[in-house]
Design a protein around this motif. Sequence first.
Motif, PDB file in Angstrom:
ATOM      1  N   LYS A 132      -6.820  -5.377 -12.925  1.00 12.78           N
ATOM      2  CA  LYS A 132      -7.207  -6.315 -11.868  1.00 12.78           C
ATOM      3  C   LYS A 132      -6.432  -6.095 -10.579  1.00 12.78           C
ATOM      4  CE  LYS A 132      -8.518 -10.027 -15.050  1.00 12.78           C
ATOM      5  NZ  LYS A 132      -8.283 -11.437 -15.458  1.00 12.78           N
ATOM      6  N   GLY A 133      -5.285  -5.480 -10.690  1.00  2.38           N
ATOM      7  CA  GLY A 133      -4.426  -5.347  -9.519  1.00  2.38           C
ATOM      8  C   GLY A 133      -4.690  -4.081  -8.726  1.00  2.38           C
ATOM      9  N   SER A 134      -3.675  -3.666  -7.996  1.00  4.49           N
ATOM     10  CA  SER A 134      -3.788  -2.474  -7.165  1.00  4.49           C
ATOM     11  C   SER A 134      -2.464  -1.725  -7.183  1.00  4.49           C
ATOM     12  CB  SER A 134      -4.166  -2.841  -5.722  1.00  4.49           C
ATOM     13  OG  SER A 134      -3.179  -3.695  -5.152  1.00  4.49           O
ATOM     14  N   VAL A 135      -2.501  -0.486  -6.773  1.00  2.47           N
ATOM     15  CA  VAL A 135      -1.287   0.323  -6.668  1.00  2.47           C
ATOM     16  C   VAL A 135      -1.114   0.736  -5.212  1.00  2.47           C
ATOM     17  CG1 VAL A 135      -1.478   1.165  -9.023  1.00  2.47           C
ATOM     18  CG2 VAL A 135      -2.581   2.423  -7.189  1.00  2.47           C
ATOM     19  N   GLU A 136       0.113   0.993  -4.842  1.00  2.74           N
ATOM     20  CA  GLU A 136       0.412   1.367  -3.465  1.00  2.74           C
ATOM     21  C   GLU A 136       0.374   2.887  -3.320  1.00  2.74           C
ATOM     22  OE1 GLU A 136       4.101   1.048  -0.338  1.00  2.74           O
ATOM     23  OE2 GLU A 136       3.670  -0.687  -1.591  1.00  2.74           O
ATOM     24  N   ILE A 137      -0.435   3.367  -2.403  1.00  3.13           N
ATOM     25  CA  ILE A 137      -0.553   4.803  -2.123  1.00  3.13           C
ATOM     26  C   ILE A 137      -0.385   5.002  -0.626  1.00  3.13           C
ATOM     27  CG2 ILE A 137      -2.048   6.835  -2.215  1.00  3.13           C
ATOM     28  CD1 ILE A 137      -3.432   5.622  -4.619  1.00  3.13           C
ATOM     29  N   LEU A 138       0.715   5.655  -0.244  1.00  4.86           N
ATOM     30  CA  LEU A 138       1.011   5.905   1.172  1.00  4.86           C
ATOM     31  C   LEU A 138       0.957   4.606   1.982  1.00  4.86           C
ATOM     32  CD1 LEU A 138      -1.005   9.206   1.760  1.00  4.86           C
ATOM     33  CD2 LEU A 138       1.442   8.944   1.269  1.00  4.86           C
ATOM     34  N   SER A 139       1.638   3.580   1.435  1.00  6.48           N
ATOM     35  CA  SER A 139       1.755   2.261   2.089  1.00  6.48           C
ATOM     36  C   SER A 139       0.428   1.517   2.166  1.00  6.48           C
ATOM     37  CB  SER A 139       2.335   2.407   3.512  1.00  6.48           C
ATOM     38  OG  SER A 139       3.594   3.030   3.465  1.00  6.48           O
ATOM     39  N   ARG A 140      -0.568   1.923   1.404  1.00  6.66           N
ATOM     40  CA  ARG A 140      -1.848   1.227   1.346  1.00  6.66           C
ATOM     41  C   ARG A 140      -2.169   0.858  -0.092  1.00  6.66           C
ATOM     42  NH1 ARG A 140      -5.223   1.372   5.829  1.00  6.66           N
ATOM     43  NH2 ARG A 140      -4.444   2.607   7.575  1.00  6.66           N
ATOM     44  N   GLN A 141      -2.851  -0.283  -0.264  1.00  9.26           N
ATOM     45  CA  GLN A 141      -3.213  -0.749  -1.592  1.00  9.26           C
ATOM     46  C   GLN A 141      -4.540  -0.132  -2.033  1.00  9.26           C
ATOM     47  OE1 GLN A 141      -1.142  -2.695  -3.471  1.00  9.26           O
ATOM     48  NE2 GLN A 141       0.263  -2.395  -1.747  1.00  9.26           N
ATOM     49  N   PHE A 142      -4.528   0.348  -3.280  1.00  7.81           N
ATOM     50  CA  PHE A 142      -5.742   0.955  -3.826  1.00  7.81           C
ATOM     51  C   PHE A 142      -6.014   0.320  -5.187  1.00  7.81           C
ATOM     52  CE2 PHE A 142      -8.220   4.262  -6.003  1.00  7.81           C
ATOM     53  CZ  PHE A 142      -9.175   4.533  -5.027  1.00  7.81           C
ATOM     54  N   PRO A 143      -7.283  -0.117  -5.452  1.00  4.44           N
ATOM     55  CA  PRO A 143      -7.589  -0.817  -6.714  1.00  4.44           C
ATOM     56  C   PRO A 143      -7.291   0.043  -7.945  1.00  4.44           C
ATOM     57  CG  PRO A 143      -9.386  -1.065  -5.138  1.00  4.44           C
ATOM     58  CD  PRO A 143      -8.450  -0.039  -4.560  1.00  4.44           C
ATOM     59  N   SER A 144      -6.669  -0.593  -8.925  1.00  6.62           N
ATOM     60  CA  SER A 144      -6.349   0.124 -10.165  1.00  6.62           C
ATOM     61  C   SER A 144      -7.624   0.547 -10.906  1.00  6.62           C
ATOM     62  CB  SER A 144      -5.494  -0.773 -11.075  1.00  6.62           C
ATOM     63  OG  SER A 144      -4.307  -1.156 -10.434  1.00  6.62           O
ATOM     64  N   TYR A 145      -8.648  -0.289 -10.830  1.00  2.00           N
ATOM     65  CA  TYR A 145      -9.892   0.041 -11.540  1.00  2.00           C
ATOM     66  C   TYR A 145     -10.534   1.301 -10.971  1.00  2.00           C
ATOM     67  CZ  TYR A 145     -14.342  -0.574 -13.919  1.00  2.00           C
ATOM     68  OH  TYR A 145     -15.441  -0.386 -14.718  1.00  2.00           O
ATOM     69  N   ASP A 146     -10.406   1.507  -9.669  1.00  7.78           N
ATOM     70  CA  ASP A 146     -10.977   2.715  -9.074  1.00  7.78           C
ATOM     71  C   ASP A 146     -10.235   3.967  -9.546  1.00  7.78           C
ATOM     72  OD1 ASP A 146     -12.670   1.036  -7.834  1.00  7.78           O
ATOM     73  OD2 ASP A 146     -12.226   1.647  -5.790  1.00  7.78           O
ATOM     74  N   LEU A 147      -8.915   3.827  -9.771  1.00  9.77           N
ATOM     75  CA  LEU A 147      -8.170   4.955 -10.343  1.00  9.77           C
ATOM     76  C   LEU A 147      -8.671   5.272 -11.750  1.00  9.77           C
ATOM     77  CD1 LEU A 147      -4.473   4.202  -9.256  1.00  9.77           C
ATOM     78  CD2 LEU A 147      -5.967   6.041  -8.421  1.00  9.77           C
ATOM     79  N   PHE A 148      -9.008   4.215 -12.505  1.00  9.48           N
ATOM     80  CA  PHE A 148      -9.579   4.412 -13.835  1.00  9.48           C
ATOM     81  C   PHE A 148     -10.896   5.176 -13.756  1.00  9.48           C
ATOM     82  CE2 PHE A 148     -12.779   2.564 -16.745  1.00  9.48           C
ATOM     83  CZ  PHE A 148     -12.321   3.100 -17.949  1.00  9.48           C
ATOM     84  N   LEU A 149     -11.756   4.817 -12.786  1.00  7.54           N
ATOM     85  CA  LEU A 149     -13.034   5.506 -12.631  1.00  7.54           C
ATOM     86  C   LEU A 149     -12.832   6.969 -12.239  1.00  7.54           C
ATOM     87  CD1 LEU A 149     -15.330   2.905 -10.818  1.00  7.54           C
ATOM     88  CD2 LEU A 149     -15.346   3.570 -13.223  1.00  7.54           C
ATOM     89  N   ILE A 150     -11.809   7.257 -11.440  1.00  9.99           N
ATOM     90  CA  ILE A 150     -11.538   8.640 -11.045  1.00  9.99           C
ATOM     91  C   ILE A 150     -11.265   9.503 -12.267  1.00  9.99           C
ATOM     92  CG2 ILE A 150      -9.883  10.116  -9.832  1.00  9.99           C
ATOM     93  CD1 ILE A 150      -9.633   7.914  -7.737  1.00  9.99           C
ATOM     94  N   VAL A 151     -10.592   8.921 -13.266  1.00  7.64           N
ATOM     95  CA  VAL A 151     -10.274   9.660 -14.493  1.00  7.64           C
ATOM     96  C   VAL A 151     -11.503   9.778 -15.394  1.00  7.64           C
ATOM     97  CG1 VAL A 151      -8.830   9.668 -16.567  1.00  7.64           C
ATOM     98  CG2 VAL A 151      -7.866   8.931 -14.375  1.00  7.64           C
ATOM     99  N   VAL A 152     -12.349   8.760 -15.391  1.00  4.95           N
ATOM    100  CA  VAL A 152     -13.509   8.737 -16.292  1.00  4.95           C
ATOM    101  C   VAL A 152     -14.440   9.920 -16.039  1.00  4.95           C
ATOM    102  CG1 VAL A 152     -15.656   7.493 -16.790  1.00  4.95           C
ATOM    103  CG2 VAL A 152     -13.494   6.269 -16.759  1.00  4.95           C
ATOM    104  N   GLY A 153     -14.683  10.244 -14.759  1.00  2.00           N
ATOM    105  CA  GLY A 153     -15.616  11.315 -14.432  1.00  2.00           C
ATOM    106  C   GLY A 153     -15.267  12.647 -15.064  1.00  2.00           C
TER     107      GLY A 153
END
Length: 644
Positions: A132-153
């Motif tokens: 549900k949360g987000s992670v910080e990437i280069l001082s910007r917040q990125f959704p954790s779920y989207d990182l999960f989708l990046i791996v799924v592909g």
Amino acid sequence: MDFSSFVVQLLNGLASASSLFLVAAGLSLIFGVTRIVNFAHGSFFMVGIYIAYSFVNILSSTIGFWPALILSPLIVGLLGAVIEISLMRRIYRAPELFQLLATFALVLVIKDAVLWFWGAEELLGPRAPGLKGSVEILSRQFPSYDLFLIVVGPVLLCALWLLLTRTRWGTLIRAATQDREMVAALGVNQAWLFTAVFALGALLAGLGGALQLPREPANLEMDLNTIGAAFVVVVVGGMGSIPGAYVAALLIAEMKAICIWLGVVDLFGIHISFSKLTLVVEFLVMAVVLIFRPWGLMGRAQSRSRHAAEIEAPLRRSSRGAQLAVWGLVALLVLAPFLTAQSPYFVVLGVDLLIAALFAVSLHFIMGPAGMHSFGHAAYFGLGAYAAALLVRAAGLPMEASLLIAPLIAALGAVVFGWFCVRLSGVYLAMLTLAFAQITWAVIFQWDALTGGSNGLTGVWPEPWLADKKNYFLLTLGLVVISIWMLRRILFSPFGFAMRASRDSALRADAIGINVPCVQWLAFIFAGGFAGLAGAIFTFSKGSISPDAVSVGRSVDGLVMVLLGGIQTLSGSIFGSVLFTWLHDAVARNTEYWRATLGGIILLLVLLFPQGVAGYAKLIAERLTTKKQVKTPDFDRAQSGAKP
């Protein structure tokens, strides 16, 4: 536009590419084995997200969020198997375009089924637990779920690669993509192989939809929006290539992400809105790829179906009796406005039927005799419609002059688009026509200063002497009859015979001196011009025009009209356009679920008349004529032993 936002947008593109790849991979598998261009594949994606919404809300408290989410694609896969067994098996030997018509009808049925069960409102699912949360990437917040989708592909790409290359079932699938009949001849149960592939393709589409639940709400427009993007990915990557689908999904998703990142850019004093290009960037990519690599990035030429030519029967001149019947019908139509004076709606519907007939006949001109299947014929209809409106509003020309010039502008568009299209064939040709149509739609939709944008153009009425609907009906009837007569004359001219020779065998036609690309290019121009005339007449009949005139839906309607009537005869497209337009009008006015009713009628007609209604009637007439000619007087005397 800093570097951190650029990286975040690229990651967004990777997340979107995973979902797009799942849908495209299923579509690619189904086409590779069954050779069916499954227009209903986007419906599986839509059903997947709706079922996931229900399962998550009902079962997440007992079995958990993720098991409830995974159940959704399994149900969609089962639905795909049922559809393949009950419907697809009956049409595998039908002409390919009629298979497309059947899957389009299926789209209508599934959409209304979803509307009936879940309603018309958008449904937003819960966030994924643990993500549900987000992670910080280069001082910007990125959704954790989207990182999960990046791996799924990539994970699913590897799983599919192992399935297709390291298992016996995968070997059979790869063999079937090369030669289905040979696989059956070797003793493989072809029916169940097709069912398994269709179910797997539906499951992948359903999984793509289910995984979108925490990202976007479920809505009824997902089917057509998704299938358009999926077709583009499959064609860009190469039909039947799973790695190609992933590469194409990455390319298109990242191009969209970069356009969003660029936003509005000032180049030499000109403001360019790259963010608006997201509406059409995938079609721009497809057009460029197909022009330079006709089989896609990682594809190769598909073998010709053994049943593909069954619909390409030779055109024959009508008998004297049939010609008299046609002119009798025209005379009856001339009298119709006066005979139905008590029903003004007949005149309005009659104008719509005539416009649809001209549009369908212009599409038949390149589909039947020329053998070029177009998914973007609405581009020329829309160019003619907008040209007529702008000539009256901006240039101040009278309606009569606009009706003459607008078809020429549409033909000019066909000159440009046709020059590229005639270099391709089959599905790749059809998809390139779709790309050009979508590019045209995007320009019209976004050019507010000229076309009015999404609002369109209004106040485009006919001249005062045509204010009476009866007069406008008669003008429309005259223009349509003359246009169809001219197209028929072209079909039975030396140029028309050259068209059919180029369709039947391009190599033989070239050997006898026919310039095949030139003949096909001219056919595109003729068809575009007459479609533009239909669009111009439409504009003045409605008093306005909107971007819907150039939409994919209008192109699909044209395909349905031609195929319903039958592609073997010129009259088939006329009959199909009248039947489809009348059914659409009658069903839509009498039931809330008109799509399902219309889709069911189309499915019934496809199953009963696989060569179109008019084509089937022509076949019956030819059989009856043949039976009458079997027993001649000489034959009868020979049977009785008498001397002639």
